[in-house]
Design an enzyme around this catalytic site. Structure first.
Site, PDB file in Angstrom:
ATOM      1  N   SER A  84     -10.193  -0.904   6.773  1.00 33.47           N
ATOM      2  CA  SER A  84      -8.982  -0.809   5.531  1.00 33.47           C
ATOM      3  C   SER A  84      -8.578  -1.855   4.660  1.00 33.47           C
ATOM      4  O   SER A  84      -8.492  -1.842   3.144  1.00 33.47           O
ATOM      5  CB  SER A  84      -8.429   0.523   5.068  1.00 33.47           C
ATOM      6  OG  SER A  84      -9.089   2.174   5.352  1.00 33.47           O
TER       7      SER A  84
ATOM      8  N   SER B 251      -9.471   1.662   2.471  1.00 37.64           N
ATOM      9  CA  SER B 251      -8.271   2.237   1.594  1.00 37.64           C
ATOM     10  C   SER B 251      -7.052   1.133   1.034  1.00 37.64           C
ATOM     11  O   SER B 251      -6.504   1.896   0.506  1.00 37.64           O
ATOM     12  CB  SER B 251      -7.971   3.370   2.258  1.00 37.64           C
ATOM     13  OG  SER B 251      -7.088   2.724   3.179  1.00 37.64           O
TER      14      SER B 251
ATOM     15  N   LYS C 158       0.855  -1.041   0.355  1.00 39.71           N
ATOM     16  CA  LYS C 158      -0.176  -0.185   0.348  1.00 39.71           C
ATOM     17  C   LYS C 158       1.163   1.299   0.249  1.00 39.71           C
ATOM     18  O   LYS C 158       2.024   1.141   0.755  1.00 39.71           O
ATOM     19  CB  LYS C 158      -0.608  -0.295   1.356  1.00 39.71           C
ATOM     20  CG  LYS C 158      -1.814   1.169   1.266  1.00 39.71           C
ATOM     21  CD  LYS C 158      -2.775   0.708   2.405  1.00 39.71           C
ATOM     22  CE  LYS C 158      -3.801   1.737   2.863  1.00 39.71           C
ATOM     23  NZ  LYS C 158      -4.876   1.503   3.465  1.00 39.71           N
TER      24      LYS C 158
END
Length: 380
Positions: A135, A111, A34
């Protein structure tokens, strides 16, 4: 094949971006990182082009990245996130929404959206992400993946760009329980809390009822099969208010100085959240912090040495036009582990209509490894 910029920010062909630094239990695995974690020689972009342009080149790997590399995994590339990880839909105003390979036409969930899609699409075997308000758990549910939010503070977070430190945790996703557990062997310390084989599982109808009927039925079936006992655990709207207020205050503390003159660099949804964050005064933030402390104590007392089963998200992956509609119900579910600072493993289940959903197992603080083992045993 053209690089899908909604999924990846950096992914060399042929790869990997970073080779393993040692052998170990993750030999042969590839990681989609990420875009909040430092990768040596790269910038942290945080899903925002203006931030990326100003970011320095990192001189060292984030702690979690370094440990995965030392255990035999390679970094396949840096995958997209929603701006500053401040959303749950997966949509990025600059790069688009990563596709959902398991539910085409529906959103990916965020996310940790880019890494999750990369794993679901078979472009990486592990997604390294973060979970503040869901997330990891939400994209795991939407895309039929295994995912874990670790106990708050358990996994080293050096080299990770924060959103709200009171809730930020390192998490990861995989297509199977074995891979998820092997990553846990690398990132997690030895469990300070063990779970017996006959650990009591509990389920609350009030929490199940926050979910759409198809998700409720799928999660309820797993709970019944596992022999979960019923508990009276009603959702607490005041908890979510405290969570969101403190999260916002900490997000502004972390990024407000940089964003103050650059709010126009944000997409509309994330900008609205930061506008709210900017308006929170010291007194409101202090009251929210106190409420969060009370909620954490109450949640841990309610759970005790048991494991709570609840939906990872309130719905299956929505269609894009419906992406924000289920946000509050989902966050009422996800904030239980967030407020409690507790580990939570999302186990993939399927609805009667064949769409992916997630059953979440929330365990006592520090029981992460044992919770991963339990989740594997309970998988449908």
């Amino acid at each position: 094949m053209a690089l899908d910029l909604s999924v990846w920010r950096v992914r060399p062909e042929p790869g990997p971006l970073v080779a393993p630094t040692g052998p170990g239990v993750l030999d042969g695995e590839s990681v989609a990182v990420k875009d909040l974690f430092a990768v040596s020689g790269q910038r942290v972009g945080a899903g925002n082009p203006a931030w990326l342009a100003a970011a320095p080149v990192e001189r060292a790997h984030a702690d979690a990245v370094a440990r995965l590399l030392a255990a035999g995994a390679a970094v396949a590339g840096i995958a997209q996130t929603e701006e500053f990880a401040y959303s749950l839909t997966g949509a990025n105003a600059h790069h688009g929404t990563p596709p959902n390979p398991r539910a085409p036409g529906r959103i990916s969930g965020g996310s940790t959206s880019g890494p999750a899609t990369a794993v679901a699409a078979g472009q990486a075997s592990v997604a390294l992400g973060t979970d503040t308000g869901g997330s990891v758990r939400v994209p795991a549910a939407y895309q039929g993946l295994w995912g874990i939010r670790s106990t708050h503070g358990t996994v080293a977070s050096g080299g990770l760009l924060p959103l709200a430190p009171s809730f930020d945790t390192v998490g990861w996703l995989a297509r199977d329980a074995d891979t998820l557990a092997r990553v846990g062997q690398v990132l997690l310390p030895a469990d300070p809390v063990t779970l017996p084989d006959d650990v009591p599982l509990v389920v609350s109808d009030a929490l199940l009822d926050l979910a759409a009927p198809d998700v409720r039925d799928a999660v309820g079936q797993l709970a019944r099969t596992a022999g979960a006992g019923a508990v009276d655990w009603a959702p607490e709207p005041a908890w979510l208010t405290a969570f969101q207020t403190l999260q916002a205050a900490e997000a502004w503390a972390a990024h407000g100085a940089w964003l103050a003159g650059r709010m126009d660099t944000l997409g509309p949804a994330v900008r609205a959240r930061f506008e709210r964050a900017r308006s929170i005064g010291a007194g409101e933030a202090q009251a929210a912090r106190a409420d969060v402390g009370h909620a954490r104590a109450e949640i841990r007392e309610r759970l005790g040495e048991r494991v709570l089963v609840l939906p990872s998200a309130a719905t299956v992956a929505p269609l894009p036009a419906e992406a924000e509609a289920a946000r509050t119900a989902t966050m009422l579910l996800t904030c239980v582990a967030g407020l409690g600072g507790l580990p939570a493993v999302s186990v993939p289940v399927a609805t009667a209509g064949g769409l992916p959903a997630g059953a979440c197992l929330v365990g006592p603080a520090g029981s992460d490894g044992a919770l991963l083992e339990l989740a594997a045993r309970l998988a449908p």
